[in-house]
Design a protein around this motif. Structure first.
Motif, PDB file in Angstrom:
ATOM      1  N   TYR A 110      25.667  -2.947   3.468  1.00  0.00           N
ATOM      2  CA  TYR A 110      24.672  -3.453   4.418  1.00  0.00           C
ATOM      3  C   TYR A 110      23.652  -2.343   4.627  1.00  0.00           C
ATOM      4  O   TYR A 110      24.003  -1.230   5.046  1.00  0.00           O
ATOM      5  N   PHE A 111      22.397  -2.629   4.301  1.00  0.00           N
ATOM      6  CA  PHE A 111      21.311  -1.663   4.406  1.00  0.00           C
ATOM      7  C   PHE A 111      20.232  -2.253   5.315  1.00  0.00           C
ATOM      8  O   PHE A 111      19.689  -3.317   5.023  1.00  0.00           O
ATOM      9  N   ALA A 112      19.966  -1.572   6.419  1.00  0.00           N
ATOM     10  CA  ALA A 112      18.985  -2.066   7.391  1.00  0.00           C
ATOM     11  C   ALA A 112      17.909  -1.009   7.612  1.00  0.00           C
ATOM     12  O   ALA A 112      18.200   0.185   7.713  1.00  0.00           O
ATOM     13  N   THR A 113      16.659  -1.470   7.698  1.00  0.00           N
ATOM     14  CA  THR A 113      15.549  -0.553   7.894  1.00  0.00           C
ATOM     15  C   THR A 113      14.420  -1.276   8.613  1.00  0.00           C
ATOM     16  O   THR A 113      14.409  -2.512   8.685  1.00  0.00           O
ATOM     17  N   GLY A 114      13.483  -0.504   9.155  1.00  0.00           N
ATOM     18  CA  GLY A 114      12.347  -1.115   9.825  1.00  0.00           C
ATOM     19  C   GLY A 114      11.354  -1.699   8.849  1.00  0.00           C
ATOM     20  O   GLY A 114      10.871  -2.818   9.007  1.00  0.00           O
ATOM     21  N   LYS A 115      11.027  -0.932   7.808  1.00  0.00           N
ATOM     22  CA  LYS A 115      10.090  -1.362   6.779  1.00  0.00           C
ATOM     23  C   LYS A 115      10.665  -0.972   5.436  1.00  0.00           C
ATOM     24  O   LYS A 115      10.933   0.205   5.186  1.00  0.00           O
ATOM     25  N   LEU A 116      10.885  -1.931   4.560  1.00  0.00           N
ATOM     26  CA  LEU A 116      11.541  -1.673   3.291  1.00  0.00           C
ATOM     27  C   LEU A 116      10.650  -0.838   2.375  1.00  0.00           C
ATOM     28  O   LEU A 116       9.538  -1.224   2.045  1.00  0.00           O
TER      29      LEU A 116
END
Length: 353
Positions: A110-116
């Motif tokens: 699971y990879f979460a970020t604000g702006k890919l």
């Protein structure tokens, strides 16, 4: 009917679906390299399939583990050294699975970020694939979440989920008793625990991440990002050779808290601290923070990333096997009788500092 005006799009809100699709295409070759017997589906579906029978199991018990890499991520983000943080993510899950006696079969991230950031994300997930490949574990799925407003620019978070299997009745720990030999497998550094403390020590030292590390021939940030060692293949080989009664992954809680998790109540793990040399990174951390030895032992792995409790008549053979597979092995001590009614504990002799 249309008004002729340009309506608000999802991209206007900060989420780029096309970038997410492009990432999946970029990482498919790395994921394919992790395929193993039992792998049934590639990336991109609503779920991932795995065939236990094709993996060679007749009466399997499934074992699951999930973990992250904690605030080690902060150093990776601040230094833009993100290529190996995925190895850490895999290691923290699969090293736990093998302690149950299970073979890791497949992994999801699971990879979460604000702006890919496509390049950054590709580097991170390629590292995950490298960790899976080195563990014989298939990367068969995951989730990439672009969440504007949840993360500051450049920040991201990672979580990992691993599933393994073992034949029924082969689970560990099993049969630990007084007189068993305790072997220690060397770590590759701090691994992925205690980094809130590490970052505090670095702030106390006044050193920048790109300054020369006082304990290694590398910039400080890069030296502290040395990835967690993957013990899966060597540990499984030792288990299959016979005589391994317990394995303990030395993570949060260090050498003081983790061995008792695999030792029956009423027994103690006796460890001779003079049986190995404290690696330079831990000596630097201890001296910079003026740590006591008990605090050091409870915080870090101190150079021992995995412990194996083995039958006395198998200790020499298992040591040779592990060393033949690239592990540095130290005989730390033995399992001994503790006080009746007490839980399992660790008893130290000698000193590291």
């Amino acid at each position: 009917m249309t008004s002729g005006k340009n309506g608000l799009t999802y991209a206007d809100a900060g989420v780029d679906i096309d970038a997410g699709n492009a990432l999946v295409e970029r990482i498919k070759p790395a994921a394919r390299r992790t395929n193993r017997p039992g792998t049934m589906s590639g990336l991109g579906g609503f779920g991932a399939l795995f065939d236990l029978k094709a993996a060679g199991y007749s009466d399997p018990v499934l074992v699951a583990a999930t973990d992250g890499v904690g605030t080690k991520l902060r150093i990776a983000i601040d230094t833009n050294e993100v290529d190996t943080i995925g190895i850490d993510l895999v290691a923290m899950c699969v090293n736990d699975l093998v302690c149950q006696g299970a073979e890791p079969l497949f992994f999801l991230d699971y990879f979460a970020t604000g702006k890919l950031d496509l390049d950054q994300a590709t580097r991170i997930i390629t590292g995950i694939a490298q960790g899976c490949e080195a563990s014989g574990c298939a990367l068969i799925g995951g989730e990439t979440a672009e969440m504007p407003g949840m993360y500051h620019h450049g920040d991201f978070d990672l979580a990992g989920f691993a599933v393994g299997a073992m034949e029924r009745g082969s689970d560990l720990p099993q049969g630990v008793q007084a007189g068993d030999v305790v072997l220690g497998l060397a770590s590759d550094g701090v691994h992925s625990n205690g980094y809130s403390f590490v970052r505090k020590v670095v702030a106390l030292s006044g050193l920048a991440w790109d300054a020369p590390a006082p304990f290694a021939d590398a910039p400080l940030g890069r030296a502290l990002l040395t990835p967690t060692r993957l013990y899966v293949k060597s540990a499984l080989a030792a288990v299959r050779a016979g005589g391994v009664r317990a394995l303990a992954h030395i993570t949060g809680g260090g050498l003081t808290e983790n061995p008792p998790r695999v030792i029956p109540d009423g027994l103690d793990c006796a460890i001779d601290l003079s049986s190995w040399t404290l690696p330079p990174v831990f000596r630097w951390l201890a001296e910079t923070a003026d740590m006591t030895e008990p605090e050091l032992l409870k915080t870090f792995n101190c150079g021992i990333g995995m412990i194996a409790v083995v039958a006395p008549d198998r200790a020499a053979a298992i040591t040779d096997l592990l060393q033949g597979m690239g592990e540095t092995v130290v005989q730390l001590g033995r399992i001994q009788q503790g006080r009746a009614g007490d839980g399992a504990g660790v008893v130290y002799s000698g000193h590291l500092l």
